[in-house]
Design an enzyme around this catalytic site. Structure first.
Site, mmCIF file in Angstrom:
data_model
loop_
_atom_site.group_PDB
_atom_site.id
_atom_site.type_symbol
_atom_site.label_atom_id
_atom_site.label_comp_id
_atom_site.label_asym_id
_atom_site.label_seq_id
_atom_site.Cartn_x
_atom_site.Cartn_y
_atom_site.Cartn_z
ATOM 1 C CG HIS A 262 -12.575 -7.129 -2.654
ATOM 2 N ND1 HIS A 262 -12.559 -8.046 -1.629
ATOM 3 C CD2 HIS A 262 -12.676 -5.900 -2.090
ATOM 4 C CE1 HIS A 262 -12.655 -7.392 -0.478
ATOM 5 N NE2 HIS A 262 -12.724 -6.103 -0.718
ATOM 6 C CG ASP A 320 -11.826 1.974 -3.056
ATOM 7 O OD1 ASP A 320 -11.050 1.055 -2.751
ATOM 8 O OD2 ASP A 320 -12.330 2.755 -2.225
HETATM 9 C C1 SDX Z 1 -10.471 -1.946 -0.734
HETATM 10 O O1 SDX Z 1 -9.891 -6.177 1.732
HETATM 11 C C2 SDX Z 1 -10.860 -5.348 1.781
HETATM 12 O O2 SDX Z 1 -11.972 -5.641 2.232
HETATM 13 C C3 SDX Z 1 -10.545 -3.935 1.273
HETATM 14 C C4 SDX Z 1 -11.753 -3.017 1.173
HETATM 15 C C5 SDX Z 1 -12.246 -2.599 2.547
HETATM 16 O O3 SDX Z 1 -13.428 -2.215 2.644
HETATM 17 O O4 SDX Z 1 -11.410 -2.573 3.499
HETATM 18 O O5 SDX Z 1 -12.791 -3.675 0.484
HETATM 19 C C6 SDX Z 1 -11.396 -1.712 0.424
HETATM 20 O O6 SDX Z 1 -9.290 -1.832 -0.573
HETATM 21 C C7 SDX Z 1 -11.054 -2.389 -2.057
HETATM 22 C C8 SDX Z 1 -9.952 -2.769 -3.108
HETATM 23 C C9 SDX Z 1 -9.389 -1.468 -3.667
HETATM 24 N N1 SDX Z 1 -8.204 -1.758 -4.539
HETATM 25 C C10 SDX Z 1 -8.268 -1.561 -5.873
HETATM 26 O O7 SDX Z 1 -9.291 -1.283 -6.485
HETATM 27 C C11 SDX Z 1 -6.929 -1.704 -6.581
HETATM 28 C C12 SDX Z 1 -7.085 -2.570 -7.821
HETATM 29 N N2 SDX Z 1 -7.366 -3.905 -7.365
HETATM 30 C C13 SDX Z 1 -6.294 -4.887 -7.393
HETATM 31 O O8 SDX Z 1 -5.039 -4.366 -7.081
HETATM 32 C C14 SDX Z 1 -6.653 -6.200 -6.699
HETATM 33 O O9 SDX Z 1 -7.865 -6.589 -7.196
HETATM 34 C C15 SDX Z 1 -6.674 -6.243 -5.173
HETATM 35 C C16 SDX Z 1 -5.421 -5.741 -4.576
HETATM 36 C C17 SDX Z 1 -7.830 -5.478 -4.638
HETATM 37 C C18 SDX Z 1 -6.848 -7.719 -4.775
HETATM 38 O O10 SDX Z 1 -5.767 -8.329 -5.271
HETATM 39 P P1 SDX Z 1 -5.383 -9.876 -5.030
HETATM 40 O O11 SDX Z 1 -6.477 -10.657 -4.396
HETATM 41 O O12 SDX Z 1 -4.061 -9.891 -4.369
HETATM 42 O O13 SDX Z 1 -5.331 -10.360 -6.496
HETATM 43 P P2 SDX Z 1 -4.026 -10.354 -7.392
HETATM 44 O O14 SDX Z 1 -3.305 -9.050 -7.269
HETATM 45 O O15 SDX Z 1 -3.274 -11.614 -7.084
HETATM 46 O O16 SDX Z 1 -4.650 -10.408 -8.876
HETATM 47 C C19 SDX Z 1 -5.099 -11.654 -9.406
HETATM 48 C C20 SDX Z 1 -5.065 -11.454 -10.909
HETATM 49 C C21 SDX Z 1 -3.756 -10.855 -11.388
HETATM 50 O O17 SDX Z 1 -3.593 -11.278 -12.743
HETATM 51 P P3 SDX Z 1 -2.448 -12.407 -13.027
HETATM 52 O O18 SDX Z 1 -1.147 -11.818 -12.503
HETATM 53 O O19 SDX Z 1 -2.907 -13.644 -12.238
HETATM 54 O O20 SDX Z 1 -2.501 -12.561 -14.520
HETATM 55 O O21 SDX Z 1 -6.091 -10.514 -11.279
HETATM 56 C C22 SDX Z 1 -5.474 -9.366 -11.858
HETATM 57 C C23 SDX Z 1 -4.013 -9.387 -11.426
HETATM 58 O O22 SDX Z 1 -3.218 -8.705 -12.378
HETATM 59 N N3 SDX Z 1 -6.150 -8.186 -11.319
HETATM 60 C C24 SDX Z 1 -6.425 -7.096 -12.018
HETATM 61 C C25 SDX Z 1 -7.070 -6.231 -11.113
HETATM 62 N N4 SDX Z 1 -7.167 -6.815 -9.923
HETATM 63 C C26 SDX Z 1 -6.581 -8.039 -10.046
HETATM 64 N N5 SDX Z 1 -6.169 -6.754 -13.301
HETATM 65 C C27 SDX Z 1 -6.597 -5.529 -13.689
HETATM 66 N N6 SDX Z 1 -7.238 -4.638 -12.884
HETATM 67 C C28 SDX Z 1 -7.476 -4.969 -11.604
HETATM 68 N N7 SDX Z 1 -8.099 -4.090 -10.816
#
Ligand code: SDX
Length: 383
Positions: A262, A320
């Site tokens: 998140h 989720d």
């Molecule tokens: C919702 O914003 C809100 O409040 C949204 C929400 C709401 O109520 O409106 O809470 C609802 O959308 C919840 C989130 C649902 N999305 C997912 O579950 C999808 C999987 N999650 C990721 O895509 C990610 O965690 C995000 C998109 C939610 C947040 O991403 P960020 O803050 O942009 O973080 P990032 O993509 O820059 O990741 C940072 C690092 C990366 O690794 P590096 O490239 O630095 O090595 O963490 C890793 C990412 O690869 N990472 C994950 C991961 N989430 C982040 N690795 C594996 N699995 C994951 N789920």
């Protein structure tokens, strides 16, 4: 190019407005709607009361809630041409896209689109809050080849949704689970779909146009589409014994595990905890092997992710992750998860829009040009 410009990717860490709608403590995994802890609302409130709280700013007195509830009930019906849109496009595109298309047509039935008063816009928020569950249920009915059912004029918001989707009045436990999911998805600060709603509304586009932007934005798997993707992963794992291998392979392949991580929560999403606890209680009453298997896969995934990513990188389950098994327990198909999220969140989108409009400013960020300038134009036969 101005080289000492700092780009905030994804607007990370940027504040766009003051709000009294919602507070998220990402470090400690805490959430409040209008100052009430989400756990308290989950245990003591209901979606109609939470919707009132978000739109009007305070918990309603008994008579106010009754009036609000009756208003929502009176607005559940949708015009016949919305049913035509559902018949035309369901099965040809994702249900969230059908929902977006239906909402795009709602201005045609509005009393007077030129009326931009606060009262008229609140009416629109109530119409949308009441009609989106009906539209989602109708899409689900059509997909199942079942006739549309007229909305109940007595059932609660959540119970009516399940009735219109499944054709039977839900038992009290299922109605409570659905009401909980509507409450937990109602509002969450300036998330991507709310921000999208605000960007659109900041041009003084109308409520419907702003909400269509929100529904479109919610679709992506990084946001509202994650609940469907998380359940699809659990189904792909199939047998709980395969969980660890599946997750390890996915992580090795640099895949994201949907339902985890998140931008704001760097601790366990409090909503995920609530979903899990209510589902666990629900499961003590019904022995459904499919749900039990999904829950076992979810728990094994959570345990592995905790070791691999939660403690080291702050990537914990979000709302989720456990939603899929819960929605499955109340008979909602996975391609309706995101539209259900939209139906719940429409009250948060509109509440933020009305709050922002009180001190509106057009959103117009900058981008940093890094190309050349004043290049000579060469005629085509000389290129
Ligand atoms: C919702 O914003 C809100 O409040 C949204 C929400 C709401 O109520 O409106 O809470 C609802 O959308 C919840 C989130 C649902 N999305 C997912 O579950 C999808 C999987 N999650 C990721 O895509 C990610 O965690 C995000 C998109 C939610 C947040 O991403 P960020 O803050 O942009 O973080 P990032 O993509 O820059 O990741 C940072 C690092 C990366 O690794 P590096 O490239 O630095 O090595 O963490 C890793 C990412 O690869 N990472 C994950 C991961 N989430 C982040 N690795 C594996 N699995 C994951 N789920």
């Amino acid at each position: 190019a101005d080289n000492n410009v700092t780009i905030s990717k994804g607007l990370e860490g940027i504040y766009i407005a003051n709000t009294t709608l919602c507070q998220i403590d990402g470090a400690h995994g805490k959430l409040w709607y209008r100052g009430y802890p989400i756990e308290t609302l989950a245990d003591k409130s209901n979606y109609e009361e939470v919707a009132y709280l978000l739109l009007y700013g305070n918990l309603p007195k008994k008579k106010d809630l009754e009036t609000f509830r009756k208003k929502l009930i009176s607005e559940r019906e949708v015009p016949e041409s919305i049913a035509d849109i559902i018949r035309t496009f369901t099965g040809r595109m994702h249900p969230n896209d059908v929902l977006r298309t239906c909402v795009s047509a709602l201005p045609a039935f509005d009393v007077d689109m030129n009326d931009k008063s606060v009262e008229a816009n609140l009416e629109r928020a109530i119409k949308l809050t009441a009609k989106l569950p009906t539209i989602v249920a109708m899409i689900g009915r059509y997909k199942r080849g079942k006739p549309f059912l007229a909305p109940s004029s007595t059932l609660s918001h959540a119970a009516n949704f399940l009735y219109m989707l499944n054709g039977v009045e839900p038992d009290s436990e299922s109605a409570k689970l659905m009401d909980l999911m509507f409450m937990l998805h109602a509002e969450h600060g300036s998330n991507a779909s709310t921000f999208s709603t605000l960007v659109t509304g900041s041009t003084l586009a109308d409520v419907y146009a702003s909400v269509v932007a929100g529904i479109s934005t919610l679709r992506g798997p990084l946001h509202g589409g994650a609940d469907e993707a998380a359940l699809n992963m659990m189904r792909a794992i199939g047998n709980p014994e395969n969980t660890e291998t599946y997750i390890e392979d996915a992580l090795a392949g640099k895949q994201r595990i949907m339902g985890f991580g998140h931008r704001v929560y760097k601790a366990y999403d409090p909503r995920a905890k609530i979903v899990y606890n209510y589902l666990k209680t629900f499961m003590t009453k019904t022995t459904d092997p499919t749900i039990e298997r999904l829950l076992e896969i979810a728990l094994r995934s959570e345990k592995l992710m905790e070791e691999k990513l939660s403690k080291t990188k702050g990537i914990w389950p979000n709302i989720d992750f456990f939603s899929g098994p819960l929605y499955t327990a109340v008979n909602i198909p996975s391609d309706l998860f995101t539209p259900v999220f939209a139906a719940a969140r429409v009250v948060g989108w509109t509440a933020h829009l009305f709050e922002y409009w009180q001190n509106n400013r057009l959103f117009r960020p900058l981008d940093n040009y890094t190309g050349k300038l004043d290049i000579e134009y060469v005629p085509i036969d000389k290129r």
